[in-house]
Design an enzyme around this catalytic site. Structure first.
Site, PDB file in Angstrom:
ATOM      1  N   HIS A 161      25.227  44.770  38.212  1.00 53.84           N
ATOM      2  CA  HIS A 161      24.397  45.860  38.751  1.00 53.84           C
ATOM      3  C   HIS A 161      23.005  45.835  38.130  1.00 53.84           C
ATOM      4  O   HIS A 161      22.649  46.691  37.317  1.00 53.84           O
ATOM      5  CB  HIS A 161      25.086  47.209  38.532  1.00 53.84           C
ATOM      6  CG  HIS A 161      26.253  47.411  39.440  1.00 53.84           C
ATOM      7  ND1 HIS A 161      27.554  47.326  39.012  1.00 53.84           N
ATOM      8  CD2 HIS A 161      26.308  47.645  40.781  1.00 53.84           C
ATOM      9  CE1 HIS A 161      28.368  47.535  40.042  1.00 53.84           C
ATOM     10  NE2 HIS A 161      27.635  47.718  41.125  1.00 53.84           N
ATOM     11  N   ASN A 162      22.219  44.849  38.518  1.00 54.86           N
ATOM     12  CA  ASN A 162      20.855  44.708  38.014  1.00 54.86           C
ATOM     13  C   ASN A 162      19.899  44.572  39.209  1.00 54.86           C
ATOM     14  O   ASN A 162      20.319  44.672  40.367  1.00 54.86           O
ATOM     15  CB  ASN A 162      20.779  43.498  37.072  1.00 54.86           C
ATOM     16  CG  ASN A 162      21.365  42.256  37.725  1.00 54.86           C
ATOM     17  OD1 ASN A 162      21.084  41.978  38.890  1.00 54.86           O
ATOM     18  ND2 ASN A 162      22.190  41.511  36.990  1.00 54.86           N
ATOM     19  N   VAL A 164      18.481  42.068  40.485  1.00 54.54           N
ATOM     20  CA  VAL A 164      18.708  40.929  41.385  1.00 54.54           C
ATOM     21  C   VAL A 164      19.737  41.325  42.462  1.00 54.54           C
ATOM     22  O   VAL A 164      19.599  40.962  43.628  1.00 54.54           O
ATOM     23  CB  VAL A 164      19.179  39.669  40.623  1.00 54.54           C
ATOM     24  CG1 VAL A 164      19.206  38.460  41.548  1.00 54.54           C
ATOM     25  CG2 VAL A 164      18.270  39.398  39.434  1.00 54.54           C
ATOM     26  N   GLN A 362      39.009  38.888  43.530  1.00 55.27           N
ATOM     27  CA  GLN A 362      38.215  38.574  44.724  1.00 55.27           C
ATOM     28  C   GLN A 362      39.056  38.613  45.999  1.00 55.27           C
ATOM     29  O   GLN A 362      38.612  39.122  47.027  1.00 55.27           O
ATOM     30  CB  GLN A 362      37.552  37.198  44.571  1.00 55.27           C
ATOM     31  CG  GLN A 362      36.397  37.213  43.583  1.00 55.27           C
ATOM     32  CD  GLN A 362      35.384  38.305  43.889  1.00 55.27           C
ATOM     33  OE1 GLN A 362      34.928  38.441  45.015  1.00 55.27           O
ATOM     34  NE2 GLN A 362      35.026  39.106  42.888  1.00 55.27           N
TER      35      GLN A 362
HETATM   36 ZN   LIG Z   1      25.307  47.886  44.911  1.00 50.96          ZN
END
Ligand SMILES: [Zn+2]
Length: 436
Positions: A161-162, A164, A362
């Site tokens: 959560h950055n 990018v 995933q």
């Molecule tokens: Zn998000």
């Protein structure tokens, strides 16, 4: 589309950059030489050491910006980085922007080429190319300052959560806004809302999830009464930055109020806990053939869906990028798990590195969250080439994770003669498809 709005280009470096915490992106374009003067003046007023109590109070909700402000107060200025950029890199970044509507756009490469300024650079470009600067008479300097505030409010130390991730979601949103079914009904306001919401939808994310904030009695959890805690914080932080930058201050009050509300509706829709609510409504509309996009309520619902798709589109990207995002998000989960272990809290689902492997996380995410949403999205777009492409990647990527999962299984059963995980416990990964 307004692609030739730039009249002059000015590059800022040297002492000016060294003094400004905010403006360290590539370039700003200006319409008139007068604005150069304005730019310098604005930098002076913003960073003249007047970052005092008023500003600190305004920023109180932010984890990161408070730190920046106090750092500036202590006289520690961040290193100016722009002038270190090779002109070559900027040229390559510019070239990449000419293909920003392609689904295989490599946001990681773009972030490296822009020296960590992917979000600011991408948004400046998209605002220009969609004609929003011209349409809303936006001040380029204020836009740039707002975007720098947003970018800097993301935590670069978060693996996932950055800024990018925000840039990636914005690029995906740009692709979805161009889907013919949607593009034909969108106004410049809808496009601006979609891009702003995508850019800011996770701003100031602490790298832990809502249950963690609730069980550690974080002040944000009580502030938002345990409901969409993070999303409410992302939204309110965005509003704070919009007001602080005065980007929209020239618009009538009722318009800015409407923008703030719409941004809220979009950002709050990204709460994964509300997935079923949105998916059921979308399914019902598509089943009943009653979506009327000329109706603004329906159109905004589809903008919410588009943003939700953009937010979780990682498994629909090409394998190399998809894999990187998977590793990053799992790393963030595991860090939360480590924190919980350290503080002797119950380890949250998916956060136990010993039990929750990347392939199993995933496959579960794809099966229960991503596939159902993207199948409906494809239905909505009338199986557009982009939707087909995304579903194709999704299927291929899932097959790759399945292959890796089987490899892990046979590896661990080779060692012990039974299905075990790395800890020697009966394998958890066989619970393939567990809901995250
Ligand atoms: Zn998000």
């Amino acid at each position: 589309m307004v692609g030739s709005h730039h009249v002059g280009m000015l590059q800022l470096h040297g002492p000016l950059w060294a003094r400004s915490e905010g403006l360290r992106c590539g370039e700003i374009s200006f319409d008139s030489p007068d604005q150069n003067v304005k730019c310098v003046r604005m930098l002076d007023t913003t960073y003249s050491g007047e970052i005092g109590t008023k500003k600190k109070v305004k920023r109180l909700l932010s984890f990161q910006r408070y730190f920046h402000a106090s750092r500036l107060l202590r006289g520690i200025v961040p290193q100016a980085s722009l002038h270190l950029l090779d002109e070559d890199y900027l040229g390559q970044a510019r070239h990449m922007l000419s293909k920003v509507g392609m689904w295989n756009f490599d946001i990681f490469l773009f972030d490296r080429l822009t020296n960590g300024n992917s979000l600011v650079t991408l948004l400046c470009h998209l605002f220009n190319s969609h004609g929003l600067i011209h349409h809303f008479h936006l001040d380029m300097v204020k836009l740039h300052q707002f975007l720098v505030l947003v970018q800097e409010d993301y935590h670069s130390q978060n693996p996932y959560h950055n800024a990018v991730h925000a840039a990636d979601v914005t690029q995906a949103m740009h692709c979805y806004l161009k889907e013919p079914k949607l593009a034909s009904v969108l106004t410049p306001m809808d496009i601006m809302l979609g891009l702003l919401a995508a850019a800011a939808h996770d701003v100031d994310h602490p790298g832990v999830n809502q249950p963690f904030l609730i069980k550690t009695k974080h002040h944000l959890a009580s502030l938002y009464q345990n409901v969409s805690v993070l999303e409410n914080h992302h939204w309110r932080s965005t509003i704070g930055m919009l007001r602080e930058s005065r980007l929209l201050a020239h618009l009538p009050k009722e318009v800015t109020q409407d923008i703030e509300q719409q941004l809220g509706a979009l950002i709050l829709a990204t709460d994964i806990n509300r997935q079923n609510e949105f998916l059921s409504r979308l399914k019902a509309h598509l089943h009943n053939h009653d979506l009327r996009l000329e109706d603004s309520e329906h159109k905004h619902f589809m903008l919410q869906i588009a943003l939700k798709c953009a937010d979780i589109c990682n498994p629909c990207r090409i394998w190399d990028m998809s894999k990187q995002w998977s590793e990053r998000v799992c790393e963030e989960f595991y860090r939360q798990g480590d924190l919980e272990r350290t503080f002797e809290l119950e380890i949250s689902p998916l956060c136990n590195q010993q039990k929750d492997t990347i392939p199993s996380i995933q496959i579960g995410f794809m099966t229960y969250i991503v596939e159902p949403l993207f199948e409906e999205w494809a239905h909505f777009t009338g199986d557009s080439p982009l939707s087909e492409n995304m579903l194709c990647h999704l299927r291929k990527n899932k097959a790759k994770w399945r292959g890796l999962l089987h490899k892990q299984h046979s590896k661990s059963s080779d060692h012990s003669g039974q299905m075990t995980d790395t800890d020697g416990n009966p394998s958890q990964t066989s619970k393939e498809g567990e809901v995250p």
